[in-house]
Design a protein around this motif. Structure first.
Motif, PDB file in Angstrom:
ATOM      1  N   VAL A  55      49.943 114.009   1.396  1.00 47.54           N
ATOM      2  CA  VAL A  55      48.988 112.916   1.877  1.00 47.54           C
ATOM      3  C   VAL A  55      47.287 113.232   1.520  1.00 47.54           C
ATOM      4  O   VAL A  55      46.894 112.151   0.760  1.00 47.54           O
ATOM      5  CB  VAL A  55      49.321 112.887   3.203  1.00 47.54           C
ATOM      6  N   PRO A  56      46.600 114.440   1.665  1.00 49.48           N
ATOM      7  CA  PRO A  56      45.245 114.286   1.187  1.00 49.48           C
ATOM      8  C   PRO A  56      45.254 114.177  -0.008  1.00 49.48           C
ATOM      9  O   PRO A  56      44.135 113.424  -0.482  1.00 49.48           O
ATOM     10  CB  PRO A  56      44.992 115.683   1.641  1.00 49.48           C
ATOM     11  N   ARG A  57      45.920 114.723  -1.018  1.00 51.88           N
ATOM     12  CA  ARG A  57      45.964 114.517  -2.361  1.00 51.88           C
ATOM     13  C   ARG A  57      46.065 112.949  -2.750  1.00 51.88           C
ATOM     14  O   ARG A  57      45.264 112.414  -3.716  1.00 51.88           O
ATOM     15  CB  ARG A  57      46.924 115.223  -3.208  1.00 51.88           C
ATOM     16  N   ALA A  89      41.335 107.045  -3.773  1.00 50.09           N
ATOM     17  CA  ALA A  89      39.614 107.061  -3.579  1.00 50.09           C
ATOM     18  C   ALA A  89      39.017 106.977  -4.842  1.00 50.09           C
ATOM     19  O   ALA A  89      38.228 106.238  -5.147  1.00 50.09           O
ATOM     20  CB  ALA A  89      39.389 107.852  -2.578  1.00 50.09           C
ATOM     21  N   ALA A  90      39.359 108.047  -5.792  1.00 46.99           N
ATOM     22  CA  ALA A  90      38.962 108.305  -6.972  1.00 46.99           C
ATOM     23  C   ALA A  90      39.099 106.972  -7.938  1.00 46.99           C
ATOM     24  O   ALA A  90      37.927 106.452  -8.719  1.00 46.99           O
ATOM     25  CB  ALA A  90      39.552 109.125  -7.867  1.00 46.99           C
ATOM     26  N   GLU A  91      40.235 106.275  -7.939  1.00 46.79           N
ATOM     27  CA  GLU A  91      40.417 105.063  -8.671  1.00 46.79           C
ATOM     28  C   GLU A  91      39.631 103.933  -8.266  1.00 46.79           C
ATOM     29  O   GLU A  91      39.150 102.954  -8.896  1.00 46.79           O
ATOM     30  CB  GLU A  91      41.933 104.693  -8.764  1.00 46.79           C
ATOM     31  N   ILE A  92      39.671 103.894  -6.771  1.00 43.24           N
ATOM     32  CA  ILE A  92      38.506 102.703  -6.151  1.00 43.24           C
ATOM     33  C   ILE A  92      37.218 103.156  -6.602  1.00 43.24           C
ATOM     34  O   ILE A  92      36.386 102.112  -6.820  1.00 43.24           O
ATOM     35  CB  ILE A  92      38.837 103.021  -4.534  1.00 43.24           C
ATOM     36  N   GLU A  93      36.589 104.166  -6.667  1.00 45.31           N
ATOM     37  CA  GLU A  93      35.417 104.371  -7.075  1.00 45.31           C
ATOM     38  C   GLU A  93      35.192 104.020  -8.447  1.00 45.31           C
ATOM     39  O   GLU A  93      34.062 103.731  -8.997  1.00 45.31           O
ATOM     40  CB  GLU A  93      35.156 105.860  -6.962  1.00 45.31           C
ATOM     41  N   LYS A  94      36.118 104.177  -9.282  1.00 45.67           N
ATOM     42  CA  LYS A  94      36.080 103.732 -10.695  1.00 45.67           C
ATOM     43  C   LYS A  94      36.280 102.130 -10.894  1.00 45.67           C
ATOM     44  O   LYS A  94      35.887 101.532 -12.099  1.00 45.67           O
ATOM     45  CB  LYS A  94      37.389 104.300 -11.547  1.00 45.67           C
ATOM     46  N   GLY A  95      36.359 101.400  -9.709  1.00 44.61           N
ATOM     47  CA  GLY A  95      36.630 100.090  -9.616  1.00 44.61           C
ATOM     48  C   GLY A  95      37.877  99.479 -10.306  1.00 44.61           C
ATOM     49  O   GLY A  95      37.918  98.302 -10.596  1.00 44.61           O
ATOM     50  N   ARG A  96      38.833 100.304 -10.186  1.00 48.98           N
ATOM     51  CA  ARG A  96      40.182  99.989 -10.774  1.00 48.98           C
ATOM     52  C   ARG A  96      40.795  98.874  -9.586  1.00 48.98           C
ATOM     53  O   ARG A  96      41.686  98.094  -9.836  1.00 48.98           O
ATOM     54  CB  ARG A  96      41.028 101.046 -11.047  1.00 48.98           C
ATOM     55  N   ILE A 103      45.706 107.532   7.177  1.00 51.57           N
ATOM     56  CA  ILE A 103      44.440 106.928   7.957  1.00 51.57           C
ATOM     57  C   ILE A 103      43.552 107.833   8.436  1.00 51.57           C
ATOM     58  O   ILE A 103      42.350 107.797   8.362  1.00 51.57           O
ATOM     59  CB  ILE A 103      45.272 106.070   9.076  1.00 51.57           C
ATOM     60  N   ALA A 104      44.329 108.904   8.956  1.00 57.68           N
ATOM     61  CA  ALA A 104      43.269 110.091   9.609  1.00 57.68           C
ATOM     62  C   ALA A 104      42.573 110.665   8.770  1.00 57.68           C
ATOM     63  O   ALA A 104      41.112 110.988   9.180  1.00 57.68           O
ATOM     64  CB  ALA A 104      44.147 110.981  10.640  1.00 57.68           C
ATOM     65  N   PHE A 105      43.098 111.057   7.666  1.00 57.47           N
ATOM     66  CA  PHE A 105      42.174 112.059   6.792  1.00 57.47           C
ATOM     67  C   PHE A 105      41.388 110.928   5.952  1.00 57.47           C
ATOM     68  O   PHE A 105      40.148 111.589   5.447  1.00 57.47           O
ATOM     69  CB  PHE A 105      43.584 112.438   5.603  1.00 57.47           C
ATOM     70  N   ALA A 106      41.528 109.795   5.610  1.00 55.13           N
ATOM     71  CA  ALA A 106      40.710 108.924   4.936  1.00 55.13           C
ATOM     72  C   ALA A 106      39.221 108.569   5.850  1.00 55.13           C
ATOM     73  O   ALA A 106      38.214 108.835   5.365  1.00 55.13           O
ATOM     74  CB  ALA A 106      41.420 107.571   4.578  1.00 55.13           C
ATOM     75  N   LEU A 152      36.813 108.097   3.251  1.00 51.70           N
ATOM     76  CA  LEU A 152      37.317 107.373   2.190  1.00 51.70           C
ATOM     77  C   LEU A 152      38.203 106.129   2.584  1.00 51.70           C
ATOM     78  O   LEU A 152      38.183 105.910   3.661  1.00 51.70           O
ATOM     79  CB  LEU A 152      38.468 108.468   1.537  1.00 51.70           C
ATOM     80  N   THR A 153      38.727 105.575   1.691  1.00 53.77           N
ATOM     81  CA  THR A 153      39.290 104.081   2.109  1.00 53.77           C
ATOM     82  C   THR A 153      40.538 104.364   2.423  1.00 53.77           C
ATOM     83  O   THR A 153      41.555 105.083   1.933  1.00 53.77           O
ATOM     84  CB  THR A 153      39.258 103.150   0.651  1.00 53.77           C
ATOM     85  N   PRO A 154      40.923 104.036   3.704  1.00 58.34           N
ATOM     86  CA  PRO A 154      42.279 104.182   4.240  1.00 58.34           C
ATOM     87  C   PRO A 154      43.273 103.115   3.836  1.00 58.34           C
ATOM     88  O   PRO A 154      42.723 102.032   3.403  1.00 58.34           O
ATOM     89  CB  PRO A 154      42.349 104.155   5.668  1.00 58.34           C
ATOM     90  N   PRO A 155      44.584 103.178   3.878  1.00 57.33           N
ATOM     91  CA  PRO A 155      45.594 102.042   3.640  1.00 57.33           C
ATOM     92  C   PRO A 155      45.224 101.221   4.589  1.00 57.33           C
ATOM     93  O   PRO A 155      45.056 101.509   6.070  1.00 57.33           O
ATOM     94  CB  PRO A 155      46.887 102.549   3.749  1.00 57.33           C
ATOM     95  N   THR A 156      45.513  99.696   4.421  1.00 62.95           N
ATOM     96  CA  THR A 156      45.047  98.798   5.364  1.00 62.95           C
ATOM     97  C   THR A 156      46.415  97.978   5.615  1.00 62.95           C
ATOM     98  O   THR A 156      46.090  97.013   6.534  1.00 62.95           O
ATOM     99  CB  THR A 156      43.702  97.715   4.762  1.00 62.95           C
ATOM    100  N   PHE A 157      47.448  98.218   4.583  1.00 64.64           N
ATOM    101  CA  PHE A 157      48.579  97.282   5.053  1.00 64.64           C
ATOM    102  C   PHE A 157      49.974  98.158   4.632  1.00 64.64           C
ATOM    103  O   PHE A 157      49.795  98.972   3.636  1.00 64.64           O
ATOM    104  CB  PHE A 157      48.619  95.923   4.393  1.00 64.64           C
TER     105      PHE A 157
END
Length: 321
Positions: free
Chosen positions: A132-134, A140-147, A165-168, A173-178
């Motif tokens: 899960v952490p990975r 998060a890395a792909e979000i940072e790239k704007g993907r 959710i807890a790790f994010a 970092l961005t947690p899952p929202t749905f």
């Protein structure tokens, strides 16, 4: 045709406003002519439901070498939609992850559609243990790239969702929202059971319902001729047997079975969005009628009338579906 636009709901905490209806890609765009696909895309945009869930089906049980994502991209361009005119939700598969990284998966899937980025992605499915952490870090890395900007999970074990959710949150970092879950008139346990129900109730996640019609069975296609979703709990025969009751209830409300199914899913307070496949414009128009049904009858009455259709209530709600 519906004059009022499809309403929107928030796709989880901090998530975007999305139309309550979204069109899926599995066994859809490759089951219609190019002209029909263009007409469907255009009508969805006109109705305010330009939200498309599009995947590259090439891993695990979905190693189908399908062209449905390519055909979708062609239809959107032919319909004249600009990228900003629609929401795109992609898929990141865990079947061969991390050997096939999220970055590599996105590079292929986005190129096949013909776009540079998605708005959202759904991460799933899996068997066995996951890191899960990975996963959260790589997302998060792909979000940072704007993907893409946000993400959800698909049929995850509830403990893994909580861990994500807890790790994010701990790492900024961005947690899952749905959560995209199998949910409908007959399969309710995963979404309405206590584990996910607790997250929904406190607003930690929104629900995106999928497989609402059980591969077409609850739309009247009792012996589907195409590949459909897994029969969790072995209840498909019971679902087929229950269809006449679905028809009866729908008729009593002057509605179609598909309208009843969609109105039921939208009656769940946590439902932000319903994902369905439509391979004909007539199906999409019929589905729009669910909104009027929900307004006319009300969520409480719909849930009361359909309470006997819950066929998987005996199943444990914590497994990956």
């Amino acid at each position: 045709m519906s004059a009022a636009p499809v309403p929107t709901r928030t796709l989880g905490p901090g998530g975007p406003e999305v139309p309550v209806f979204a069109l899926g890609s599995w066994n859809t765009w490759d089951r219609m002519t190019p002209d029909d696909a263009v007409a469907l895309v255009h009508r969805a945009a006109e109705a305010g439901a330009a939200f498309f869930d599009v995947a590259h089906y090439d891993m695990g049980p979905h190693a189908e070498n399908a062209r449905t994502d390519i055909l979708f991209g062609e239809a959107v361009r032919a319909a004249g939609l600009r990228r900003e005119d629609y929401l795109l939700c992609g898929k990141l598969w865990l079947w061969e992850y991390p050997a096939r990284s999220f970055a590599d998966q996105l590079a292929v899937s986005l190129d096949r559609i013909g776009v540079e980025s998605a708005d959202l992605v759904v991460v799933g499915d899996y068997l066995g243990e996951v890191d899960v952490p990975r996963i959260v870090t790589d997302v998060a890395a792909e979000i940072e790239k704007g993907r893409f900007a946000g993400w959800g999970v698909n049929n995850w074990l509830i403990d893994d969702v909580r861990a994500a959710i807890a790790f994010a949150q701990a790492e900024g970092l961005t947690p899952p929202t749905f959560a995209q879950l199998k949910y409908g008139l007959v399969r309710r346990t995963m979404a309405e059971g206590e584990p996910y129900g607790e997250l929904f109730a406190r607003g930690a996640l929104a629900l995106q319902a999928s497989d609402v019609f059980e591969g077409g069975i609850l739309a009247g296609k009792l012996t589907p001729g195409r590949k459909i979703g897994a029969d969790v709990g072995g209840i498909r025969e019971a679902i087929v047997a229950a269809y006449p009751e679905v028809q009866r209830i729908a008729a009593s409300l002057d509605a179609t079975p598909t309208q009843l199914g969609l109105a039921f899913v939208l009656s769940h307070p946590a439902t932000a969005n319903v994902l369905f496949g439509a391979s004909r414009l007539e199906q999409f128009e019929d589905n729009l009628g669910a909104l009027a049904l929900l307004d006319r009858v009300g969520p409480d009455a719909i849930r009361t009338l359909t309470r006997t259709l819950w066929l998987d209530s005996h199943l444990a709600p914590t497994g990956a579906w």
